[in-house]
Design an enzyme around this catalytic site. Structure first.
Site, PDB file in Angstrom:
ATOM      1  N   VAL A  17      21.598  16.826  42.629  1.00 24.07           N
ATOM      2  CA  VAL A  17      22.097  17.112  41.291  1.00 24.07           C
ATOM      3  C   VAL A  17      20.867  17.489  40.469  1.00 24.07           C
ATOM      4  CG1 VAL A  17      23.105  16.090  39.218  1.00 24.07           C
ATOM      5  CG2 VAL A  17      24.169  15.721  41.445  1.00 24.07           C
ATOM      6  N   ASP A  18      20.904  18.667  39.859  1.00 20.84           N
ATOM      7  CA  ASP A  18      19.765  19.172  39.084  1.00 20.84           C
ATOM      8  C   ASP A  18      19.890  18.747  37.625  1.00 20.84           C
ATOM      9  OD1 ASP A  18      18.811  20.400  41.347  1.00 20.84           O
ATOM     10  OD2 ASP A  18      19.353  22.442  40.744  1.00 20.84           O
ATOM     11  N   GLY A  46      19.267  23.253  50.288  1.00 16.07           N
ATOM     12  CA  GLY A  46      20.280  23.520  51.312  1.00 16.07           C
ATOM     13  C   GLY A  46      21.581  23.981  50.691  1.00 16.07           C
ATOM     14  N   GLY A 228       8.044  36.276  44.928  1.00  8.93           N
ATOM     15  CA  GLY A 228       8.565  36.259  43.556  1.00  8.93           C
ATOM     16  C   GLY A 228       8.774  37.670  43.037  1.00  8.93           C
ATOM     17  N   ASP A 258      16.113  30.300  47.171  1.00  8.12           N
ATOM     18  CA  ASP A 258      17.350  29.938  47.881  1.00  8.12           C
ATOM     19  C   ASP A 258      18.342  31.104  47.859  1.00  8.12           C
ATOM     20  OD1 ASP A 258      16.229  27.407  48.178  1.00  8.12           O
ATOM     21  OD2 ASP A 258      17.085  26.716  46.288  1.00  8.12           O
TER      22      ASP A 258
HETATM   23  O1  RIB Z   1      15.026  25.586  45.028  1.00  6.84           O
HETATM   24  C1  RIB Z   1      15.578  25.050  43.859  1.00  6.84           C
HETATM   25  C2  RIB Z   1      16.079  23.673  44.131  1.00  6.84           C
HETATM   26  O2  RIB Z   1      14.986  22.824  44.438  1.00  6.84           O
HETATM   27  C3  RIB Z   1      16.758  23.012  42.963  1.00  6.84           C
HETATM   28  O3  RIB Z   1      18.129  23.266  42.916  1.00  6.84           O
HETATM   29  C4  RIB Z   1      16.431  21.541  43.147  1.00  6.84           C
HETATM   30  O4  RIB Z   1      17.546  20.779  43.468  1.00  6.84           O
HETATM   31  C5  RIB Z   1      15.390  21.493  44.267  1.00  6.84           C
HETATM   32  O5  RIB Z   1      15.927  21.083  45.446  1.00  6.84           O
END
Ligand code: RIB
Length: 311
Positions: A17-18, A46, A228, A258
């Site tokens: 959870v961010d 993930g 980037g 991601d």
């Molecule tokens: O790569 C970004 C992610 O890194 C975020 O969503 C955070 O949860 C960390 O895992």
């Protein structure tokens, strides 16, 4: 004529959870400052990669572990709502779910602090248990927010059963044993991770090529370095190639790596060659940084195609 089958992707990795604070500037040690905005969202490298691939139309199965708390329940609900197969999401009794504390500067750059929580309990036995589902996949995606033993087991599983694997070695740790991951089909670090994992400088383009080639020298088949806003670099036995960047105004770069990995997996699994899949992955990641957050910033296939048409 039958419609082509959807690409099938498995993610063996983390969920978090961010807790995202948008700051005017980073605080220094011992300082208290006020920030203008806070948001909470679903993240974890993930789960982010799984969501990117699913939003782009892949069939995705997620192998992960959540705590026995509200965050865990919400995470499962979120994955399922996005069409991701949650059969292999395990609830760990007595553990908290993973959380990430994130600060994002006005430039879009971020700092992230993670607590793995239940993600640390994802084990080689979880990989075995998901074996039948994994064997049906075109690609297995891995990152380093779970235990290294589980990552090693997943790569060995992929090799044994002829399923290609992708390792995004994030966050990088010098404990990663390259000898245990050299059978991975695609190794996808950013330049900072490349430096940590090789012990080599990555200051210049020539440095980055040399560091990527050092991994080929240790037995890897393909190294993809994400750069980037400067695009990416592909290093294989055939040489090094640049993947061009897409210029955008970044708002929040969290989760861009991601987005890149999830999109690369989706298009490569569907049959796009490496160059084409990487070009689309770079464009997908660029689009994602124009919106705040991680998973919620990822475009659906229709939205992404509209973005590409506008370039
Ligand atoms: O790569 C970004 C992610 O890194 C975020 O969503 C955070 O949860 C960390 O895992």
């Amino acid at each position: 004529m039958n419609a082509p089958r959807k690409p099938r992707i498995a993610v063996i990795g983390s969920n978090m959870v961010d807790l995202v604070t948008y700051v005017n500037r980073m605080p220094v040690r011992g300082e208290t400052i006020e920030a203008p905005r806070f948001e909470m969202g679903h993240g974890g490298k993930g789960a982010n990669q799984a969501v990117a691939a699913a939003k782009l139309g892949a069939e995705v199965v997620m192998v992960t572990a959540v705590g026995d708390d509200l965050f865990g329940e919400n995470t499962i609900r979120n994955l399922a709502a996005l069409g991701i197969d949650t059969t292999h999401v395990r609830r760990v009794a007595g553990k908290a779910s993973g959380v990430a504390t994130i600060m994002v500067e006005p430039s879009g750059e971020n700092c992230i602090l993670i607590v793995k929580g239940a993600n640390a309990d994802l084990s080689p036995a979880d990989v075995e248990r998901a074996g039948d589902a994994l064997k049906r996949c075109d690609l297995i995606l891995l990152q380093l927010e779970i235990s290294l033993e589980t990552v090693y087991a997943a790569i060995a599983f992929g090799k044994q059963h002829g399923v290609r694997t992708v390792l995004n070695p994030a966050p990088a740790t010098p404990q990663l044993d390259i000898a245990h991951v050299r059978d991975v089909s695609y190794f996808v670090p950013n330049e900072t991770e490349l430096a940590i994992l090789t012990g080599l400088p990555t200051e210049s383009e020539a440095d980055i090529e040399a560091a990527a080639k050092s991994l080929l020298g240790q037995g890897m088949q393909a190294v993809i370095v994400t750069l980037g806003g400067r695009g990416a670099l592909l290093a294989t036995a055939d040489g090094c190639k640049r993947i061009a960047p897409t210029r955008v105004q970044p708002m929040d770069t969290t989760g861009a790596g991601d987005a890149f990995v999830g999109a690369f997996a989706r298009y490569h699994a569907a049959g796009a060659d490496l160059d084409a899949a990487l070009a689309r992955a770079a464009r997908y990641a660029a689009d994602s940084v124009t919106r705040p957050g991680t998973q919620k910033a990822y475009a659906t296939e229709a939205e992404f195609e509209a973005f590409e048409r506008g370039l």
